[in-house]
Design an enzyme around this catalytic site. Structure first.
Site, PDB file in Angstrom:
ATOM      1  N   ASP A  21       0.812  -1.210   0.000  1.00 13.27           N
ATOM      2  CA  ASP A  21       0.000   0.000   0.000  1.00 13.27           C
ATOM      3  C   ASP A  21       0.849   1.266   0.000  1.00 13.27           C
ATOM      4  O   ASP A  21       0.502   2.253  -0.642  1.00 13.27           O
ATOM      5  CB  ASP A  21      -0.930   0.012   1.232  1.00 13.27           C
ATOM      6  CG  ASP A  21      -2.096  -0.942   1.074  1.00 13.27           C
ATOM      7  OD1 ASP A  21      -2.477  -1.227  -0.074  1.00 13.27           O
ATOM      8  OD2 ASP A  21      -2.626  -1.414   2.096  1.00 13.27           O
ATOM      9  N   ASN A  57      -4.122   9.498   1.287  1.00 17.08           N
ATOM     10  CA  ASN A  57      -4.646   8.971   2.543  1.00 17.08           C
ATOM     11  C   ASN A  57      -4.997  10.052   3.559  1.00 17.08           C
ATOM     12  O   ASN A  57      -6.147  10.175   3.965  1.00 17.08           O
ATOM     13  CB  ASN A  57      -3.646   8.008   3.177  1.00 17.08           C
ATOM     14  CG  ASN A  57      -3.985   6.556   2.929  1.00 17.08           C
ATOM     15  OD1 ASN A  57      -4.911   6.241   2.190  1.00 17.08           O
ATOM     16  ND2 ASN A  57      -3.231   5.655   3.539  1.00 17.08           N
ATOM     17  N   ARG A  90       3.557  14.145  24.503  1.00 18.69           N
ATOM     18  CA  ARG A  90       3.384  15.562  24.768  1.00 18.69           C
ATOM     19  C   ARG A  90       2.077  16.073  24.169  1.00 18.69           C
ATOM     20  O   ARG A  90       1.760  15.780  23.018  1.00 18.69           O
ATOM     21  CB  ARG A  90       4.559  16.342  24.177  1.00 18.69           C
ATOM     22  CG  ARG A  90       4.665  17.759  24.712  1.00 18.69           C
ATOM     23  CD  ARG A  90       6.004  18.357  24.398  1.00 18.69           C
ATOM     24  NE  ARG A  90       6.206  19.606  25.112  1.00 18.69           N
ATOM     25  CZ  ARG A  90       7.298  20.350  25.026  1.00 18.69           C
ATOM     26  NH1 ARG A  90       8.289  19.958  24.247  1.00 18.69           N
ATOM     27  NH2 ARG A  90       7.414  21.470  25.703  1.00 18.69           N
ATOM     28  N   THR A 145      -9.546   3.819   6.147  1.00 18.39           N
ATOM     29  CA  THR A 145      -9.206   2.463   6.585  1.00 18.39           C
ATOM     30  C   THR A 145      -7.732   2.329   6.955  1.00 18.39           C
ATOM     31  O   THR A 145      -7.238   1.211   7.127  1.00 18.39           O
ATOM     32  CB  THR A 145      -9.553   1.440   5.476  1.00 18.39           C
ATOM     33  OG1 THR A 145      -8.945   1.839   4.258  1.00 18.39           O
ATOM     34  CG2 THR A 145     -11.062   1.343   5.283  1.00 18.39           C
ATOM     35  N   TYR A 188      -4.583   4.948   9.030  1.00 21.19           N
ATOM     36  CA  TYR A 188      -4.279   5.480  10.364  1.00 21.19           C
ATOM     37  C   TYR A 188      -5.541   5.965  11.062  1.00 21.19           C
ATOM     38  O   TYR A 188      -5.720   5.774  12.269  1.00 21.19           O
ATOM     39  CB  TYR A 188      -3.273   6.625  10.204  1.00 21.19           C
ATOM     40  CG  TYR A 188      -2.631   7.132  11.479  1.00 21.19           C
ATOM     41  CD1 TYR A 188      -2.753   6.472  12.685  1.00 21.19           C
ATOM     42  CD2 TYR A 188      -1.863   8.296  11.444  1.00 21.19           C
ATOM     43  CE1 TYR A 188      -2.142   6.944  13.836  1.00 21.19           C
ATOM     44  CE2 TYR A 188      -1.243   8.793  12.584  1.00 21.19           C
ATOM     45  CZ  TYR A 188      -1.391   8.115  13.776  1.00 21.19           C
ATOM     46  OH  TYR A 188      -0.790   8.596  14.905  1.00 21.19           O
TER      47      TYR A 188
END
Length: 288
Positions: A71, A145, A157, A189, A191
């Site tokens: 991908d 994406n 942080r 679909t 992250y």
């Protein structure tokens, strides 16, 4: 007609490029011209009919880009191919290969592509601009994406990001946490899904905002129309990292902002009517 075929190898997924060599031979047997990146000369110098080009020249030659990899390779190539308006087809050599149309055992189906027996599926992309003191300082390459804003270095942080929407810059929320993902339906679909965002049909056009590890009981993913301009402001005291499709990293300092919106470019994926989005989702994303 698909006569000039760009082939993009991935030597990390294909040791010695043995599978890619077989793919190239199939393309040549179909009386097509093959164009490859110059950096892979040592792997293909013994095959007649292959033309090697520098990366800057490669995408000027092709009618279609054939990607042998996973991908990540497909996304990387799609960003370049979209700029010149040529479609891509992925052959999965990776673990998931969610965007790939063919597996290795299916490469005989490339003849259907060369004969024009396919359809093109357009996928929305995102553009992003970085502003300093309300002056635009950078226009990034389109992302297939997602655009991700995160803390730098120490991922624990907390960063503060304000979200404003539209020409009126209506305030839509302050997100305190590890950052924000702005994804396309294609990226829903990836992250964004891992961060708790919704799965969105890739043929829709919208922008999906997913908070990362927020310190809030009310912060939730939000979906905006494709025509929305989303202004993401670094409202905290620390620098924030901005990345597009996992690369092209930049930094915005406190008070600076990023504008994310639909790109004028779109990725075109070759489809051979094998499986629907939902069949692929079940097969490749379900727990096993």
């Amino acid at each position: 007609m698909m006569d000039n075929i760009i082939v993009i190898p991935n030597e990390y997924k294909d040791e010695g490029l043995k599978y890619t060599r077989e793919i190239v031979k199939i393309v040549l047997l179909n009386s097509k011209k093959v164009f490859l990146p110059e950096e892979y000369r040592e792997y293909f110098c013994d095959i007649d009919g292959v033309t090697l080009k520098s990366e800057s020249e490669l995408f000027e030659e092709g009618d279609i880009a054939l990607v042998a990899g996973g991908d990540g390779s497909i996304i990387h190539t799609a960003r370049k191919a979209a700029l010149v308006g040529i479609p891509i087809i992925g052959i999965n050599l990776g673990r998931l290969g969610y965007l790939a149309e063919l597996e290795l055992e299916d490469i005989h189906m490339l003849s259907d592509v060369f004969e024009g027996k396919f359809k093109l599926e357009k996928r929305m992309m995102l553009s992003y601009e970085i502003y300093k003191n309300d002056s635009r300082v950078l226009v990034g390459k389109p992302a297939l994406n997602d655009i991700v804003l995160t803390s730098i270095g120490n991922t624990n942080r907390v960063v503060d990001i304000e979200l404003h929407v539209g020409k009126e810059e209506a305030f839509a929320g302050l997100f305190k946490g590890n950052g924000i993902i702005a994804s396309t339906p294609t990226g829903s679909t990836a992250y964004a899904l891992a961060a708790g965002g919704p799965i969105v049909d890739p043929l829709l056009e919208c922008i999906n905002i997913v908070p990362l590890c927020t310190h809030s009981l009310t912060a939730r993913p939000m979906i905006f129309g494709a025509d929305s301009a989303l202004k993401l402001v670094n409202a905290g005291r620390v620098d924030i990292n901005v990345s597009a499709d996992g690369s092209d990293e930049y930094t915005i300092e406190p008070g600076e902002h990023v504008v994310v919106k639909k790109s004028v470019y779109a990725a075109e994926l070759v489809r051979l009517n094998q499986s629907s989005f939902y069949e692929v989702l079940k097969h490749k994303m379900a727990d096993k």
